[in-house]
Design a protein around this motif. Structure first.
Motif, mmCIF file in Angstrom:
data_model
loop_
_atom_site.group_PDB
_atom_site.id
_atom_site.type_symbol
_atom_site.label_atom_id
_atom_site.label_comp_id
_atom_site.label_asym_id
_atom_site.label_seq_id
_atom_site.Cartn_x
_atom_site.Cartn_y
_atom_site.Cartn_z
ATOM 1 N N PHE A 1 0.833 -1.209 0.000
ATOM 2 C CA PHE A 1 0.000 0.000 0.000
ATOM 3 C C PHE A 1 0.868 1.259 0.000
ATOM 4 N N LEU A 2 1.974 1.219 0.741
ATOM 5 C CA LEU A 2 2.864 2.378 0.817
ATOM 6 C C LEU A 2 3.483 2.688 -0.545
ATOM 7 N N SER A 3 3.826 1.645 -1.317
ATOM 8 C CA SER A 3 4.394 1.879 -2.650
ATOM 9 C C SER A 3 3.374 2.553 -3.568
ATOM 10 N N HIS A 4 2.099 2.185 -3.423
ATOM 11 C CA HIS A 4 1.054 2.838 -4.220
ATOM 12 C C HIS A 4 0.815 4.275 -3.736
ATOM 13 N N LEU A 5 0.945 4.504 -2.432
ATOM 14 C CA LEU A 5 0.830 5.867 -1.897
ATOM 15 C C LEU A 5 1.934 6.743 -2.487
ATOM 16 N N SER A 6 3.143 6.203 -2.565
ATOM 17 C CA SER A 6 4.267 6.948 -3.152
ATOM 18 C C SER A 6 4.028 7.219 -4.632
ATOM 19 N N PHE A 7 3.477 6.233 -5.338
ATOM 20 C CA PHE A 7 3.149 6.415 -6.759
ATOM 21 C C PHE A 7 2.122 7.538 -6.932
ATOM 22 N N LEU A 8 1.098 7.553 -6.075
ATOM 23 C CA LEU A 8 0.071 8.604 -6.138
ATOM 24 C C LEU A 8 0.661 9.968 -5.828
ATOM 25 N N ASP A 9 1.591 10.026 -4.868
ATOM 26 C CA ASP A 9 2.244 11.294 -4.535
ATOM 27 C C ASP A 9 3.015 11.846 -5.725
ATOM 28 N N ILE A 10 3.714 10.963 -6.444
ATOM 29 C CA ILE A 10 4.436 11.386 -7.651
ATOM 30 C C ILE A 10 3.458 11.910 -8.694
ATOM 31 N N CYS A 11 2.357 11.170 -8.866
ATOM 32 C CA CYS A 11 1.371 11.538 -9.893
ATOM 33 C C CYS A 11 0.718 12.883 -9.610
ATOM 34 N N TYR A 12 0.161 13.052 -8.396
ATOM 35 C CA TYR A 12 -0.604 14.291 -8.223
ATOM 36 C C TYR A 12 0.266 15.513 -7.974
ATOM 37 N N SER A 13 1.512 15.311 -7.538
ATOM 38 C CA SER A 13 2.411 16.472 -7.470
ATOM 39 C C SER A 13 2.855 16.882 -8.873
ATOM 40 N N SER A 14 2.839 15.907 -9.817
ATOM 41 C CA SER A 14 3.258 16.187 -11.190
ATOM 42 C C SER A 14 2.143 16.798 -12.039
ATOM 43 N N VAL A 15 0.934 16.860 -11.511
ATOM 44 C CA VAL A 15 -0.178 17.461 -12.259
ATOM 45 C C VAL A 15 -0.071 18.988 -12.237
ATOM 46 N N PHE A 16 0.158 19.568 -11.067
ATOM 47 C CA PHE A 16 0.194 21.020 -10.917
ATOM 48 C C PHE A 16 1.599 21.617 -10.998
ATOM 49 N N THR A 17 2.592 20.945 -10.406
ATOM 50 C CA THR A 17 3.900 21.568 -10.194
ATOM 51 C C THR A 17 4.621 21.994 -11.477
ATOM 52 N N PRO A 18 4.700 21.150 -12.527
ATOM 53 C CA PRO A 18 5.400 21.612 -13.737
ATOM 54 C C PRO A 18 4.807 22.897 -14.325
#
Length: 318
Positions: A66-83
């Motif tokens: 579950f933690l690996s999927h949480l990390s994957f989600l963190d990468i995904c949603y931080s990459s939506v707005f930040t760039p």
């Protein structure tokens, strides 16, 4: 085809202008460097967590799955707005296409709601681990864990599809100026030229459903965990049980605290800066904090990281 048809019919606007933090021109470079640093740490930290979990067989358990999927989600949603945020901080072009704006909203909505339910699933996992340790592997087989994860993504995607559908029914003002650094829901609604009451009611229902169900699952799990910990006769068992939950509790408190704070703020021009800062906290800061929270308080993760560092140093020296 249907989505494309709606995009053409429901709105003649093709471009939005993102205000971002342009009202503070003297801070643009400083903010760019700050957000670039945070984003870099976020990517390295979360990718590091995923790699560590994959290479250490000791971490091939439901909690780390579950933690690996949480990390994957963190990468995904931080990459939506930040760039896009980084772009508008250093470039004069602050425009975003209508399709790009709708896509940005869809993905941020999907990933945030999915993470909300993922944290609830992790709370249930801690409940089983603490309250039924002998049956943990029986109650939480890999296939069941995969189904739980798939369910969180499905719920997140479904809620996002419903919300994006309501937004596509609206008409938008040409050259709409969005007083935000991204296509956050209230910011998009503010540039609509038609009645948005149905969309807002739908958003309210989905927000209440996702937030309340996630919080209730988490609270119920931790009530049982606390009761079980209190009944434990040995202090060692109590300390071990508590240590497995503190990282998760910290992450949940920060995540839900900021989101609840954001949606308690009245939608007015005077609160726009606060909304932007709060959105930056949960889309930029939280994804950076999660790997720090879980790695700094986790013995197995720290040991694996130290072994990796030692092996790298040894290979360089030899």
């Amino acid at each position: 085809m249907m989505l494309s048809h709606q995009l053409m019919n429901q709105s003649s606007v093709t471009t939005f202008i993102l205000v971002g933090f342009s009202e503070y021109p003297q801070l643009q470079i400083l903010l760019f460097l700050l957000f670039l640093t945070i984003y870099s740490v976020t990517l390295m930290g979360n990718l590091g967590i995923i790699v560590v979990i994959r290479i250490n067989p000791k971490l091939h358990t439901p909690m780390y799955f579950f933690l690996s999927h949480l990390s994957f989600l963190d990468i995904c949603y931080s990459s939506v707005f930040t760039p896009k945020l980084l772009q508008i901080l250093v470039m004069e072009d602050r425009t975003i296409s209508f399709r790009g704006c709708m896509a940005q909203f869809f993905f941020i909505c999907t990933f945030v709601i999915t993470e909300m339910f993922m944290l609830a699933v992790m709370a249930y996992d801690r409940f089983v681990a603490v309250c039924n340790p002998l049956l943990y592997t029986v109650v939480m087989p890999h296939k069941f864990c995969a189904l739980l994860v798939a369910g969180t993504y499905l719920l997140g995607g479904l809620c996002a599809v419903i919300l994006i559908y309501t937004l596509l029914q609206l008409s938008y003002c040409e050259y709409g100026i969005i007083n935000h650094f991204g296509c956050e829901y209230s910011a998009v609604i503010s540039v609509s030229c038609s009645d948005s009451s149905f969309s807002q009611m739908t958003c309210l229902v989905i927000s209440i459903f996702s937030e309340s169900s996630s919080v209730l699952i988490t609270l119920a799990s931790y009530v049982f965990i606390v009761v079980t910990i209190i009944k434990m006769p040995s202090k060692g068992g109590l300390r071990k049980a508590f240590s497995t939950c503190t990282s998760h509790l910290t992450a949940i408190t920060i995540f839900h605290g900021i989101i609840l704070l954001l949606y308690c703020v009245p939608n007015s021009n005077s609160s726009r800066l606060f909304v932007k800062v709060a959105t930056a906290l949960y889309t930029v800061m939280i994804p950076m904090l999660n790997p720090l929270i879980y790695s700094l308080r986790n013995k197995d993760v720290k040991e694996t990281v130290m072994k990796l560092i030692r092996s790298k140093l040894h290979s360089h020296l030899t």
